[in-house]
Design a protein around this motif. Structure first.
Motif, PDB file in Angstrom:
ATOM      1  N   ARG A  14      38.366  60.621  64.834  1.00 41.73           N
ATOM      2  CA  ARG A  14      38.923  59.562  65.677  1.00 41.73           C
ATOM      3  C   ARG A  14      39.930  60.121  66.678  1.00 41.73           C
ATOM      4  O   ARG A  14      40.307  59.442  67.618  1.00 41.73           O
ATOM      5  CB  ARG A  14      39.616  58.509  64.809  1.00 41.73           C
ATOM      6  CG  ARG A  14      38.718  57.845  63.774  1.00 41.73           C
ATOM      7  CD  ARG A  14      39.541  56.966  62.859  1.00 41.73           C
ATOM      8  NE  ARG A  14      40.677  57.730  62.316  1.00 41.73           N
ATOM      9  CZ  ARG A  14      41.785  57.186  61.840  1.00 41.73           C
ATOM     10  NH1 ARG A  14      41.921  55.870  61.829  1.00 41.73           N
ATOM     11  NH2 ARG A  14      42.761  57.934  61.364  1.00 41.73           N
ATOM     12  N   LYS A  15      40.352  61.355  66.476  1.00 42.82           N
ATOM     13  CA  LYS A  15      41.362  61.967  67.327  1.00 42.82           C
ATOM     14  C   LYS A  15      40.700  62.718  68.483  1.00 42.82           C
ATOM     15  O   LYS A  15      39.815  63.549  68.281  1.00 42.82           O
ATOM     16  CB  LYS A  15      42.233  62.933  66.521  1.00 42.82           C
ATOM     17  CG  LYS A  15      42.888  62.309  65.284  1.00 42.82           C
ATOM     18  CD  LYS A  15      43.827  61.167  65.656  1.00 42.82           C
ATOM     19  CE  LYS A  15      44.539  60.636  64.419  1.00 42.82           C
ATOM     20  NZ  LYS A  15      45.456  59.521  64.725  1.00 42.82           N
ATOM     21  N   ASP A  38      39.579  64.741  61.449  1.00 40.67           N
ATOM     22  CA  ASP A  38      39.592  63.330  61.832  1.00 40.67           C
ATOM     23  C   ASP A  38      38.899  63.186  63.180  1.00 40.67           C
ATOM     24  O   ASP A  38      39.444  63.567  64.214  1.00 40.67           O
ATOM     25  CB  ASP A  38      41.040  62.841  61.915  1.00 40.67           C
ATOM     26  CG  ASP A  38      41.139  61.328  62.145  1.00 40.67           C
ATOM     27  OD1 ASP A  38      40.109  60.710  62.483  1.00 40.67           O
ATOM     28  OD2 ASP A  38      42.247  60.783  61.991  1.00 40.67           O
ATOM     29  N   SER A  65      33.467  57.375  56.351  1.00 39.18           N
ATOM     30  CA  SER A  65      34.823  57.633  56.832  1.00 39.18           C
ATOM     31  C   SER A  65      34.789  58.645  57.968  1.00 39.18           C
ATOM     32  O   SER A  65      34.220  59.726  57.827  1.00 39.18           O
ATOM     33  CB  SER A  65      35.700  58.162  55.697  1.00 39.18           C
ATOM     34  OG  SER A  65      36.966  58.532  56.170  1.00 39.18           O
ATOM     35  N   LYS A  66      35.419  58.298  59.094  1.00 40.38           N
ATOM     36  CA  LYS A  66      35.485  59.218  60.231  1.00 40.38           C
ATOM     37  C   LYS A  66      36.781  60.016  60.250  1.00 40.38           C
ATOM     38  O   LYS A  66      36.921  60.949  61.036  1.00 40.38           O
ATOM     39  CB  LYS A  66      35.333  58.439  61.543  1.00 40.38           C
ATOM     40  CG  LYS A  66      33.967  57.816  61.754  1.00 40.38           C
ATOM     41  CD  LYS A  66      33.904  57.109  63.103  1.00 40.38           C
ATOM     42  CE  LYS A  66      32.478  56.621  63.390  1.00 40.38           C
ATOM     43  NZ  LYS A  66      32.054  55.551  62.486  1.00 40.38           N
ATOM     44  N   ASP A  67      37.731  59.629  59.408  1.00 41.87           N
ATOM     45  CA  ASP A  67      39.040  60.270  59.453  1.00 41.87           C
ATOM     46  C   ASP A  67      39.302  61.210  58.288  1.00 41.87           C
ATOM     47  O   ASP A  67      40.375  61.789  58.177  1.00 41.87           O
ATOM     48  CB  ASP A  67      40.140  59.211  59.502  1.00 41.87           C
ATOM     49  CG  ASP A  67      40.168  58.351  58.236  1.00 41.87           C
ATOM     50  OD1 ASP A  67      39.136  58.289  57.555  1.00 41.87           O
ATOM     51  OD2 ASP A  67      41.216  57.758  57.948  1.00 41.87           O
ATOM     52  N   ASN A  68      38.329  61.388  57.424  1.00 40.19           N
ATOM     53  CA  ASN A  68      38.549  62.201  56.228  1.00 40.19           C
ATOM     54  C   ASN A  68      37.340  63.100  55.940  1.00 40.19           C
ATOM     55  O   ASN A  68      36.957  63.308  54.801  1.00 40.19           O
ATOM     56  CB  ASN A  68      38.832  61.294  55.026  1.00 40.19           C
ATOM     57  CG  ASN A  68      39.375  62.048  53.844  1.00 40.19           C
ATOM     58  OD1 ASN A  68      40.087  63.036  53.996  1.00 40.19           O
ATOM     59  ND2 ASN A  68      39.034  61.601  52.647  1.00 40.19           N
ATOM     60  N   THR A 104      39.904  69.432  56.326  1.00 35.25           N
ATOM     61  CA  THR A 104      39.704  67.998  56.570  1.00 35.25           C
ATOM     62  C   THR A 104      39.928  67.720  58.051  1.00 35.25           C
ATOM     63  O   THR A 104      40.935  68.156  58.624  1.00 35.25           O
ATOM     64  CB  THR A 104      40.684  67.158  55.737  1.00 35.25           C
ATOM     65  OG1 THR A 104      40.475  67.441  54.344  1.00 35.25           O
ATOM     66  CG2 THR A 104      40.440  65.668  55.968  1.00 35.25           C
ATOM     67  N   GLN A 154      39.320  52.343  62.941  1.00 33.08           N
ATOM     68  CA  GLN A 154      38.683  53.199  61.947  1.00 33.08           C
ATOM     69  C   GLN A 154      37.295  53.664  62.376  1.00 33.08           C
ATOM     70  O   GLN A 154      36.784  54.650  61.857  1.00 33.08           O
ATOM     71  CB  GLN A 154      38.572  52.459  60.613  1.00 33.08           C
ATOM     72  CG  GLN A 154      39.917  52.150  59.970  1.00 33.08           C
ATOM     73  CD  GLN A 154      39.756  51.257  58.754  1.00 33.08           C
ATOM     74  OE1 GLN A 154      39.177  50.169  58.837  1.00 33.08           O
ATOM     75  NE2 GLN A 154      40.247  51.703  57.619  1.00 33.08           N
TER      76      GLN A 154
END
Length: 252
Positions: A197-198, A195, A174-177, A193, A27
């Protein structure tokens, strides 16, 4: 005895919730490998195109210094955001400039707008050359990271550079949202939105930040107890154990 049983029951019921509140590396880490199934498709960088309500400053260059001074009202260039008159692009897509009148600029890049205004001004000043800067070249960050307005100091500023200017995302963010609110050529705001992390985010259309972008960073739902390290995890476990031991000793 029944009271002790109830305390044990409450403790063991809370354990799954405590473990679920941990923030894992998956996360937290940016740019994680995705294999062949990438989240975002490759989208080449595109220059920003002017929108309704954008504000510009122009600077006229000419070999005639008096003419140049007259049209620029004493300004020495467009590099400073505090110099020159600011002109807004209205709902019809036009700016209204002195001596020139209406010029349609919506949908043009800054370079294209410079060429368009240069043609207009050359009807008055034969060797005129126009340079343009945006007066409202700012992006905004709010949410778990705090809030602030930041000047986009270069054209191809990316999301990571923007977040670094704002202080990066906190451990509870939050890094994904992440939400990016961006104005379109229609003058309306659109929400996307993303992410972070990708790894493929660097190839997406939302990798680069444009003027007036709003970056919203929500709180990570798993950050209730803020467990993002081994020491934090140990403290999280020891605290309820201490309370359990104290409760049992009081019931003896």
């Amino acid at each position: 005895m029944k009271s002790k049983s109830n305390i044990y029951l409450i403790f063991f019921l809370l354990l799954p919730f405590l473990f679920s509140s941990c923030i894992t590396n998956k996360q937290k880490v940016y740019l994680q490998k995705e294999g062949e199934n990438k989240t975002y498709k490759v989208t080449p960088f595109e220059e920003y195109k002017l929108c309704i309500n954008d504000e510009i400053i122009y600077y006229l260059m000419s070999t005639n210094e008096d003419t140049q001074y007259l049209y620029n009202a004493g300004s020495t260039g467009v590099s400073s955001q505090q110099r020159g008159s600011v002109y807004r692009i209205y709902e019809d897509g036009c700016v209204v400039l002195p001596t020139i009148g209406k010029v349609y600029l919506v949908g043009l890049t800054l370079r294209e707008a410079e060429r368009e205004l240069t043609k207009k001004f050359q009807g008055l000043v034969g060797d005129a050359e126009i340079k343009i800067a945006m007066s409202n070249n700012y992006f905004y960050v709010l949410g778990d990271n705090g809030k602030g307005q930041f000047y986009a100091y270069k054209e191809n500023l990316n999301i990571f550079q923007a977040l670094a200017m704002a202080g990066d995302i906190t451990t509870t963010g939050s890094k994904d949202n992440i939400k990016i609110i961006r104005r379109g050529n229609d003058g309306l705001d659109h929400v996307q939105t993303i992410d972070l992390r990708k790894e493929s985010i660097v190839e997406s259309e939302f990798y680069y930040i444009y003027p007036n972008d709003v970056i919203y960073i929500p709180t990570n739902p798993n950050s209730f107890f803020r467990v993002d390290s081994f020491s934090g995890f140990v403290a999280l476990i020891l605290t309820p154990l201490s309370l359990l031991t104290l409760s049992i000793s009081l019931l003896k």
